[in-house]
Write a protein that holds these residues in place. Structure first.
Motif, PDB file in Angstrom:
ATOM      1  N   ASN A 160       0.681  -0.981  -0.338  1.00 50.05           N
ATOM      2  CA  ASN A 160      -0.130  -0.213   0.268  1.00 50.05           C
ATOM      3  C   ASN A 160       0.989   1.197   0.233  1.00 50.05           C
ATOM      4  OD1 ASN A 160      -2.616  -1.104   0.243  1.00 50.05           O
ATOM      5  ND2 ASN A 160      -2.912  -1.001   2.570  1.00 50.05           N
ATOM      6  N   SER A 161       1.833   1.356   0.605  1.00 48.94           N
ATOM      7  CA  SER A 161       3.046   1.892   0.234  1.00 48.94           C
ATOM      8  C   SER A 161       3.468   2.995  -1.170  1.00 48.94           C
ATOM      9  CB  SER A 161       4.016   2.003   1.387  1.00 48.94           C
ATOM     10  OG  SER A 161       4.061   2.550   3.496  1.00 48.94           O
ATOM     11  N   ARG A 162       3.330   2.062  -1.413  1.00 45.31           N
ATOM     12  CA  ARG A 162       4.297   1.668  -3.354  1.00 45.31           C
ATOM     13  C   ARG A 162       3.385   2.069  -3.524  1.00 45.31           C
ATOM     14  NH1 ARG A 162       6.653  -3.150  -1.344  1.00 45.31           N
ATOM     15  NH2 ARG A 162       9.203  -2.798  -1.691  1.00 45.31           N
ATOM     16  N   ILE A 163       1.942   2.280  -3.614  1.00 41.58           N
ATOM     17  CA  ILE A 163       0.858   2.290  -4.052  1.00 41.58           C
ATOM     18  C   ILE A 163       0.837   4.033  -3.623  1.00 41.58           C
ATOM     19  CG2 ILE A 163      -1.832   2.602  -4.610  1.00 41.58           C
ATOM     20  CD1 ILE A 163      -1.661  -0.650  -4.128  1.00 41.58           C
ATOM     21  N   LYS A 164       0.386   4.098  -2.757  1.00 39.86           N
ATOM     22  CA  LYS A 164       0.981   5.721  -1.937  1.00 39.86           C
ATOM     23  C   LYS A 164       1.587   6.896  -3.333  1.00 39.86           C
ATOM     24  CE  LYS A 164      -2.877   5.796   0.840  1.00 39.86           C
ATOM     25  NZ  LYS A 164      -3.924   6.995   0.672  1.00 39.86           N
ATOM     26  N   ALA A 165       3.246   5.986  -2.891  1.00 41.56           N
ATOM     27  CA  ALA A 165       4.423   6.802  -3.478  1.00 41.56           C
ATOM     28  C   ALA A 165       3.973   7.470  -4.918  1.00 41.56           C
ATOM     29  CB  ALA A 165       5.217   6.005  -3.300  1.00 41.56           C
ATOM     30  N   MET A 166       3.684   6.112  -6.246  1.00 36.34           N
ATOM     31  CA  MET A 166       3.077   6.119  -7.028  1.00 36.34           C
ATOM     32  C   MET A 166       2.348   7.167  -7.523  1.00 36.34           C
ATOM     33  SD  MET A 166       1.271   3.325  -9.213  1.00 36.34           S
ATOM     34  CE  MET A 166      -0.538   3.840  -8.482  1.00 36.34           C
ATOM     35  N   THR A 167       0.831   7.447  -6.693  1.00 39.44           N
ATOM     36  CA  THR A 167       0.504   8.057  -6.795  1.00 39.44           C
ATOM     37  C   THR A 167       0.622   9.851  -6.559  1.00 39.44           C
ATOM     38  OG1 THR A 167      -1.517   6.186  -5.776  1.00 39.44           O
ATOM     39  CG2 THR A 167      -2.041   9.125  -6.026  1.00 39.44           C
ATOM     40  N   ILE A 168       1.036   9.701  -5.727  1.00 38.85           N
ATOM     41  CA  ILE A 168       2.647  10.389  -5.731  1.00 38.85           C
ATOM     42  C   ILE A 168       3.186  11.767  -6.291  1.00 38.85           C
ATOM     43  CG2 ILE A 168       3.837  12.556  -3.716  1.00 38.85           C
ATOM     44  CD1 ILE A 168       2.927  10.306  -1.138  1.00 38.85           C
ATOM     45  N   LEU A 169       3.528  10.312  -6.931  1.00 43.84           N
ATOM     46  CA  LEU A 169       4.542  10.320  -8.009  1.00 43.84           C
ATOM     47  C   LEU A 169       3.665  10.986  -9.300  1.00 43.84           C
ATOM     48  CD1 LEU A 169       7.548   8.247  -7.742  1.00 43.84           C
ATOM     49  CD2 LEU A 169       7.662  10.577  -7.268  1.00 43.84           C
ATOM     50  N   LEU A 187       9.917   4.204  -9.901  1.00 49.52           N
ATOM     51  CA  LEU A 187      10.079   3.943  -8.153  1.00 49.52           C
ATOM     52  C   LEU A 187      10.761   2.955  -8.021  1.00 49.52           C
ATOM     53  CD1 LEU A 187       8.529   4.645  -5.510  1.00 49.52           C
ATOM     54  CD2 LEU A 187       6.271   3.290  -6.864  1.00 49.52           C
ATOM     55  N   ALA A 188       9.748   1.799  -9.328  1.00 53.47           N
ATOM     56  CA  ALA A 188      10.521   0.581  -9.351  1.00 53.47           C
ATOM     57  C   ALA A 188      12.550   0.860  -9.478  1.00 53.47           C
ATOM     58  CB  ALA A 188      10.498  -0.842 -10.874  1.00 53.47           C
ATOM     59  N   LEU A 189      12.419   1.821  -9.870  1.00 54.25           N
ATOM     60  CA  LEU A 189      13.776   1.713 -10.613  1.00 54.25           C
ATOM     61  C   LEU A 189      14.854   2.303  -9.517  1.00 54.25           C
ATOM     62  CD1 LEU A 189      14.173   3.180 -14.044  1.00 54.25           C
ATOM     63  CD2 LEU A 189      14.661   1.195 -14.055  1.00 54.25           C
ATOM     64  N   TYR A 190      14.277   3.015  -9.296  1.00 52.37           N
ATOM     65  CA  TYR A 190      14.773   4.023  -7.615  1.00 52.37           C
ATOM     66  C   TYR A 190      15.330   2.846  -6.725  1.00 52.37           C
ATOM     67  CZ  TYR A 190      15.419   6.127  -3.073  1.00 52.37           C
ATOM     68  OH  TYR A 190      16.078   6.684  -2.003  1.00 52.37           O
ATOM     69  N   GLU A 191      13.947   1.789  -6.269  1.00 52.72           N
ATOM     70  CA  GLU A 191      13.795   1.032  -5.055  1.00 52.72           C
ATOM     71  C   GLU A 191      14.815  -0.338  -5.918  1.00 52.72           C
ATOM     72  OE1 GLU A 191      10.950  -1.331  -1.877  1.00 52.72           O
ATOM     73  OE2 GLU A 191      10.516  -0.400  -4.214  1.00 52.72           O
ATOM     74  N   LEU A 192      14.566  -0.105  -6.475  1.00 53.39           N
ATOM     75  CA  LEU A 192      15.838  -1.301  -7.471  1.00 53.39           C
ATOM     76  C   LEU A 192      17.817  -1.199  -7.378  1.00 53.39           C
ATOM     77  CD1 LEU A 192      16.053  -4.381  -8.958  1.00 53.39           C
ATOM     78  CD2 LEU A 192      15.910  -3.361 -10.169  1.00 53.39           C
ATOM     79  N   LEU A 193      17.478   0.406  -7.922  1.00 53.36           N
ATOM     80  CA  LEU A 193      19.269   0.702  -7.469  1.00 53.36           C
ATOM     81  C   LEU A 193      19.852   1.366  -6.679  1.00 53.36           C
ATOM     82  CD1 LEU A 193      18.465   1.690 -11.207  1.00 53.36           C
ATOM     83  CD2 LEU A 193      19.696  -0.063 -10.796  1.00 53.36           C
ATOM     84  N   CYS A 223      11.423  -5.695  -5.789  1.00 43.66           N
ATOM     85  CA  CYS A 223      11.510  -4.439  -6.457  1.00 43.66           C
ATOM     86  C   CYS A 223      10.016  -4.414  -7.919  1.00 43.66           C
ATOM     87  CB  CYS A 223      12.469  -4.013  -7.004  1.00 43.66           C
ATOM     88  SG  CYS A 223      13.714  -3.111  -5.494  1.00 43.66           S
ATOM     89  N   ILE A 224      10.793  -5.807  -8.630  1.00 37.45           N
ATOM     90  CA  ILE A 224      10.369  -6.436  -9.740  1.00 37.45           C
ATOM     91  C   ILE A 224       8.455  -6.618  -9.633  1.00 37.45           C
ATOM     92  CG2 ILE A 224      10.918  -7.917 -11.891  1.00 37.45           C
ATOM     93  CD1 ILE A 224      13.469  -7.482 -11.409  1.00 37.45           C
ATOM     94  N   ASP A 225       8.505  -7.601  -8.695  1.00 36.28           N
ATOM     95  CA  ASP A 225       7.763  -8.148  -8.525  1.00 36.28           C
ATOM     96  C   ASP A 225       6.357  -6.992  -7.566  1.00 36.28           C
ATOM     97  OD1 ASP A 225       8.152 -10.685  -9.066  1.00 36.28           O
ATOM     98  OD2 ASP A 225       8.589 -11.310  -6.785  1.00 36.28           O
ATOM     99  N   GLU A 226       6.259  -6.344  -7.297  1.00 40.23           N
ATOM    100  CA  GLU A 226       5.641  -4.863  -6.950  1.00 40.23           C
ATOM    101  C   GLU A 226       5.398  -3.987  -8.503  1.00 40.23           C
ATOM    102  OE1 GLU A 226       3.964  -4.280  -3.900  1.00 40.23           O
ATOM    103  OE2 GLU A 226       4.635  -6.726  -3.199  1.00 40.23           O
ATOM    104  N   ALA A 227       6.430  -3.575  -9.098  1.00 37.76           N
ATOM    105  CA  ALA A 227       6.301  -2.802 -10.051  1.00 37.76           C
ATOM    106  C   ALA A 227       5.520  -3.790 -11.177  1.00 37.76           C
ATOM    107  CB  ALA A 227       8.070  -2.616 -11.236  1.00 37.76           C
ATOM    108  N   ILE A 228       4.919  -4.867 -10.954  1.00 40.81           N
ATOM    109  CA  ILE A 228       4.592  -5.394 -12.296  1.00 40.81           C
ATOM    110  C   ILE A 228       3.276  -5.353 -11.388  1.00 40.81           C
ATOM    111  CG2 ILE A 228       4.042  -7.784 -13.403  1.00 40.81           C
ATOM    112  CD1 ILE A 228       6.918  -8.197 -13.300  1.00 40.81           C
ATOM    113  N   GLU A 229       3.118  -6.020 -10.352  1.00 35.56           N
ATOM    114  CA  GLU A 229       1.356  -5.861  -9.732  1.00 35.56           C
ATOM    115  C   GLU A 229       0.867  -3.989  -9.876  1.00 35.56           C
ATOM    116  OE1 GLU A 229      -0.479  -8.277  -8.493  1.00 35.56           O
ATOM    117  OE2 GLU A 229       1.037  -9.594  -9.635  1.00 35.56           O
ATOM    118  N   LEU A 230       1.472  -3.212  -9.866  1.00 37.39           N
ATOM    119  CA  LEU A 230       1.551  -1.749  -9.883  1.00 37.39           C
ATOM    120  C   LEU A 230       0.885  -1.692 -11.464  1.00 37.39           C
ATOM    121  CD1 LEU A 230       3.388   0.543  -7.491  1.00 37.39           C
ATOM    122  CD2 LEU A 230       1.099  -0.064  -7.199  1.00 37.39           C
ATOM    123  N   ALA A 231       1.480  -2.036 -12.330  1.00 38.57           N
ATOM    124  CA  ALA A 231       1.040  -1.872 -13.568  1.00 38.57           C
ATOM    125  C   ALA A 231      -0.095  -2.980 -13.821  1.00 38.57           C
ATOM    126  CB  ALA A 231       2.916  -2.113 -14.510  1.00 38.57           C
TER     127      ALA A 231
END
Length: 134
Positions: free
Chosen positions: A7-16, A86-92, A101-109
């Motif tokens: 849910n935090s990643r969803i919020k971060a994506m929304t903010i970005l 977001l995913a690139l930042y978290e990955l790197l 990182c990759i699984d969460e980004a795929i789920e968001l997408a």
């Protein structure tokens, strides 16, 4: 209610996404205010993700463009851009396991984009992991 990482990643994506929209439309904004508007309670994780992406945005765009074959990140929708950055930042830049990182980004997408974008994000992150992370 404390946010879990998903849910935090969803919020971060929304903010970005919101910040991308403000930039695109040349609307003044305050990062901290945008974060506060989107959170019921403070979250260090969300704060770190958003500020990390914005601080490293030029490099993240450059890396994304390097692995987007005959394409560039600016041609993606604002939601897709937010997910990828977001995913690139978290990955790197974080200690989050690459698979997470990759699984969460795929789920968001899957939840916020279309199938073509899911495949594209998966491909870019896989290439970045193999070529940039090691």
């Amino acid at each position: 209610m404390t946010l879990n990482r998903n849910n935090s990643r969803i919020k971060a994506m929304t903010i970005l996404y919101q910040i991308n929209l403000y930039k695109k439309n040349k609307i003044d904004y305050n990062i901290e205010e945008v974060i506060k508007e989107n959170l019921e309670e403070e979250s260090a994780f969300v704060n770190n993700l958003v500020n990390g992406v914005l601080t490293n945005e030029e490099e993240l765009i450059s890396i994304a463009n390097k692995y987007l074959n005959n394409w560039n990140i600016q041609r993606l929708g604002l939601t897709d851009q937010a997910i990828l950055k977001l995913a690139l930042y978290e990955l790197l830049y974080t200690k989050t396991p690459p698979k997470v990182c990759i699984d969460e980004a795929i789920e968001l997408a899957k939840n916020y984009s279309d199938e073509k974008v899911v495949g594209m994000i998966n491909g870019v992150l896989d290439k970045v992991y193999k070529n940039e992370k090691n």
